[in-house]
Scaffold this motif. Sequence first.
Motif, PDB file in Angstrom:
ATOM      1  N   THR A 136       0.846  -1.178   0.000  1.00 55.46           N
ATOM      2  CA  THR A 136       0.000   0.000   0.000  1.00 55.46           C
ATOM      3  C   THR A 136       0.891   1.241   0.000  1.00 55.46           C
ATOM      4  O   THR A 136       2.067   1.171   0.366  1.00 55.46           O
ATOM      5  CB  THR A 136      -0.922   0.021   1.228  1.00 55.46           C
ATOM      6  OG1 THR A 136      -0.115   0.017   2.419  1.00 55.46           O
ATOM      7  CG2 THR A 136      -1.851  -1.176   1.234  1.00 55.46           C
ATOM      8  N   VAL A 137       0.325   2.362  -0.399  1.00 58.48           N
ATOM      9  CA  VAL A 137       1.105   3.603  -0.478  1.00 58.48           C
ATOM     10  C   VAL A 137       0.356   4.693   0.279  1.00 58.48           C
ATOM     11  O   VAL A 137      -0.685   5.168  -0.154  1.00 58.48           O
ATOM     12  CB  VAL A 137       1.349   4.024  -1.937  1.00 58.48           C
ATOM     13  CG1 VAL A 137       2.238   5.269  -1.971  1.00 58.48           C
ATOM     14  CG2 VAL A 137       1.978   2.883  -2.739  1.00 58.48           C
ATOM     15  N   SER A 138       0.884   5.054   1.431  1.00 59.18           N
ATOM     16  CA  SER A 138       0.293   6.147   2.199  1.00 59.18           C
ATOM     17  C   SER A 138       1.118   7.411   1.948  1.00 59.18           C
ATOM     18  O   SER A 138       1.435   7.743   0.809  1.00 59.18           O
ATOM     19  CB  SER A 138       0.191   5.793   3.684  1.00 59.18           C
ATOM     20  OG  SER A 138       1.468   5.593   4.254  1.00 59.18           O
ATOM     21  N   SER A 139       1.512   8.115   2.982  1.00 60.91           N
ATOM     22  CA  SER A 139       2.257   9.364   2.825  1.00 60.91           C
ATOM     23  C   SER A 139       2.670   9.858   4.202  1.00 60.91           C
ATOM     24  O   SER A 139       2.006   9.549   5.207  1.00 60.91           O
ATOM     25  CB  SER A 139       1.378  10.418   2.140  1.00 60.91           C
ATOM     26  OG  SER A 139       1.947  11.722   2.225  1.00 60.91           O
ATOM     27  N   SER A 188       7.518  14.159   0.566  1.00 60.40           N
ATOM     28  CA  SER A 188       7.393  14.910  -0.679  1.00 60.40           C
ATOM     29  C   SER A 188       8.542  14.509  -1.598  1.00 60.40           C
ATOM     30  O   SER A 188       9.706  14.536  -1.210  1.00 60.40           O
ATOM     31  CB  SER A 188       7.446  16.417  -0.398  1.00 60.40           C
ATOM     32  OG  SER A 188       7.338  17.149  -1.597  1.00 60.40           O
ATOM     33  N   VAL A 189       8.203  14.095  -2.811  1.00 58.70           N
ATOM     34  CA  VAL A 189       9.182  13.627  -3.787  1.00 58.70           C
ATOM     35  C   VAL A 189       9.028  14.470  -5.045  1.00 58.70           C
ATOM     36  O   VAL A 189       7.922  14.913  -5.382  1.00 58.70           O
ATOM     37  CB  VAL A 189       8.967  12.128  -4.103  1.00 58.70           C
ATOM     38  CG1 VAL A 189       9.953  11.638  -5.157  1.00 58.70           C
ATOM     39  CG2 VAL A 189       9.105  11.282  -2.830  1.00 58.70           C
ATOM     40  N   VAL A 225      11.142  11.031   5.482  1.00 54.82           N
ATOM     41  CA  VAL A 225       9.746  11.027   5.916  1.00 54.82           C
ATOM     42  C   VAL A 225       9.607  10.897   7.427  1.00 54.82           C
ATOM     43  O   VAL A 225       8.533  11.156   7.987  1.00 54.82           O
ATOM     44  CB  VAL A 225       8.957   9.899   5.203  1.00 54.82           C
ATOM     45  CG1 VAL A 225       9.162   8.544   5.899  1.00 54.82           C
ATOM     46  CG2 VAL A 225       7.474  10.239   5.132  1.00 54.82           C
ATOM     47  N   LYS A 226      10.673  10.526   8.115  1.00 57.08           N
ATOM     48  CA  LYS A 226      10.560  10.291   9.559  1.00 57.08           C
ATOM     49  C   LYS A 226      10.241  11.572  10.331  1.00 57.08           C
ATOM     50  O   LYS A 226       9.662  11.519  11.415  1.00 57.08           O
ATOM     51  CB  LYS A 226      11.835   9.636  10.078  1.00 57.08           C
ATOM     52  CG  LYS A 226      12.023   8.209   9.552  1.00 57.08           C
ATOM     53  CD  LYS A 226      13.315   7.590  10.061  1.00 57.08           C
ATOM     54  CE  LYS A 226      13.496   6.189   9.503  1.00 57.08           C
ATOM     55  NZ  LYS A 226      14.765   5.570   9.949  1.00 57.08           N
ATOM     56  N   PHE A 227      10.607  12.710   9.795  1.00 59.35           N
ATOM     57  CA  PHE A 227      10.268  13.989  10.428  1.00 59.35           C
ATOM     58  C   PHE A 227       8.757  14.101  10.610  1.00 59.35           C
ATOM     59  O   PHE A 227       8.275  14.565  11.655  1.00 59.35           O
ATOM     60  CB  PHE A 227      10.789  15.138   9.565  1.00 59.35           C
ATOM     61  CG  PHE A 227      10.468  16.513  10.084  1.00 59.35           C
ATOM     62  CD1 PHE A 227      11.011  16.968  11.275  1.00 59.35           C
ATOM     63  CD2 PHE A 227       9.624  17.362   9.374  1.00 59.35           C
ATOM     64  CE1 PHE A 227      10.714  18.245  11.769  1.00 59.35           C
ATOM     65  CE2 PHE A 227       9.324  18.628   9.846  1.00 59.35           C
ATOM     66  CZ  PHE A 227       9.871  19.069  11.041  1.00 59.35           C
TER      67      PHE A 227
END
Length: 251
Positions: free
Chosen positions: A134-137, A180-181, A223-225
């Motif tokens: 799955t792809v969350s954010s 964000s990519v 993304v850990k921030f």
Amino acid sequence: MNITGNTIFIPGATSGIGLALARALRDKGNTVVVGGRRTELLDELKGEGFGTVRIDTADAADIERAAEDVLRRYPDLNVLVAMAGIMRAEDWTRPEDFLATAETVITTNVLGPIRLIAAFIGHLQAQPDPTIVTVSSGLAFTPLKVTPSYNASKAAIHMLSESIRLQYTKVRVVELVPPSVQTDLMPGQRDNERALPLDDFVAEVMALLESQPDAKEILVERVKFLREAVQRGDYDHVVTVLNATDPHANK
């Protein structure tokens, strides 16, 4: 998740993260089937050695049709990557502005993955080493104020992933959590210097998949921030920083 020797279907992979991940997985020795709406892009990708199928993940009937097509042509399919998603800015002070957009985002980002899983789960449960990605954010965990429905849709995907993982005894559920990519997901995002370069993101994802085959979440460092704000106890600060620095936040 093993990263080689699979047959993988990635709807929503004709551009952006989906396409870059599809290429990386193909290069690791997987058979990769790419799905999307734009037939001209699918024709180009077929020339790169991908399997292709036209699919509109916002259309329930089209998902069923495409699933039948994929499984007929690729009966060894054992990995589904529910990649398709859209991100839209919304002004929730103006119902005439946000309602239609919100409905479209939720249909694509929440109902799309649910319908995809429903279409493939019966097949996957009978395969060796089956996996749903799955792809969350990062925005599932810390909100960007201009994209309320996107944030909510990705929070739903996170909790859906957590929940179905408890039910599936034979199917691995892996949640990919992008920051964000630099893609075209939002206007200007490809040139946003604060966004992670696409190649860097996919290289880190592939390294994590290879080094952590039993991981439940794939978290690149960037993304850990956002993902770990509550655990660190600095959630309010992270919300402030995110919305002060994001180029879309004050539009």
